[in-house]
Design a protein around this motif. Structure first.
Motif, short mmCIF file in Angstrom:
data_model
loop_
_atom_site.label_atom_id
_atom_site.label_comp_id
_atom_site.label_asym_id
_atom_site.label_seq_id
_atom_site.Cartn_x
_atom_site.Cartn_y
_atom_site.Cartn_z
N CYS A 227 3.10 3.83 -5.78
CA CYS A 227 2.57 2.47 -5.89
C CYS A 227 2.48 2.02 -7.34
CB CYS A 227 1.21 2.37 -5.19
SG CYS A 227 1.37 1.92 -3.45
N LYS B 165 0.85 -1.18 0.00
CA LYS B 165 0.00 0.00 0.00
C LYS B 165 0.89 1.24 0.00
CE LYS B 165 -0.30 0.45 4.95
NZ LYS B 165 -0.85 -0.12 6.11
N SER C 63 -6.26 -3.43 -6.08
CA SER C 63 -7.62 -3.51 -5.56
C SER C 63 -8.48 -2.52 -6.33
CB SER C 63 -7.62 -3.20 -4.06
OG SER C 63 -8.18 -1.97 -3.77
N TRP D 73 -4.25 1.19 -2.40
CA TRP D 73 -3.95 -0.24 -2.39
C TRP D 73 -3.89 -0.73 -3.83
CZ3 TRP D 73 -6.63 2.30 1.22
CH2 TRP D 73 -6.25 2.10 2.55
#
Length: 162
Positions: free
Chosen positions: A158, A41, A67, A64
């Protein structure tokens, strides 16, 4: 001072030790962007100005990867709220009703998360308000300088880690 408090928060809030694999993506004014390896995350996070080490309050936008969840707002309140008290996030003229436990609050749905992030980008400060267990109202106020940059850095951090 704020930077030191932010670094202490990220090292001590979730666990007594800094989580293995936590990477600092960047510090942007009073906001920091970080990436955790497991669970994977990224997040932008800040503490209220002047918050001492005994004040657990923070506000964050979490990402995240992999997801369906979009960036999500989360606040840790500076004190436990009264069981029947509402929690409201105020950003400029906008007010957002949050879902809350005793000491944490979240947006009720993805559309509200998106509206919160958009509102944060255009304002100077925000506050999370409720009534404490003692019956006294309280507000945790955050400067938003650097928030947009930290959120963008967390999203990119990310994306690059995939």
């Amino acid at each position: 001072m704020m930077l030191a408090a932010l670094l202490v928060l990220t090292q001590t809030q979730a666990a007594p030790e800094r989580p293995a694999g936590r990477v600092t993506i960047g510090i942007h004014q009073s906001w920091g962007a970080f990436r955790d390896a497991s669970p994977r995350k990224c997040f932008a996070i800040a503490r209220p100005p002047g918050a001492g080490q005994r004040n657990p309050a923070f506000a964050s936008i979490g990402i995240w990867p992999g997801s369906a969840a979009r960036p999500q707002f989360h606040a840790r309140l500076s004190r436990a709220k009264r069981a029947d008290a509402r929690v409201t996030l105020s950003i400029g003229e906008r007010r957002f009703a949050l879902i809350a436990g005793a000491t944490d609050a979240w947006a009720p749905d993805p559309a509200t998360d998106a509206a919160i992030v958009a509102a944060m980008r255009g304002q100077r400060s925000m506050s999370v308000e409720s009534v404490g267990a003692s019956g006294r109202p309280f507000a945790d106020t955050y400067a938003l300088g650097g928030a947009a940059t930290a959120i963008d850095a967390a999203v990119l951090g990310c994306a690059r880690a995939t």
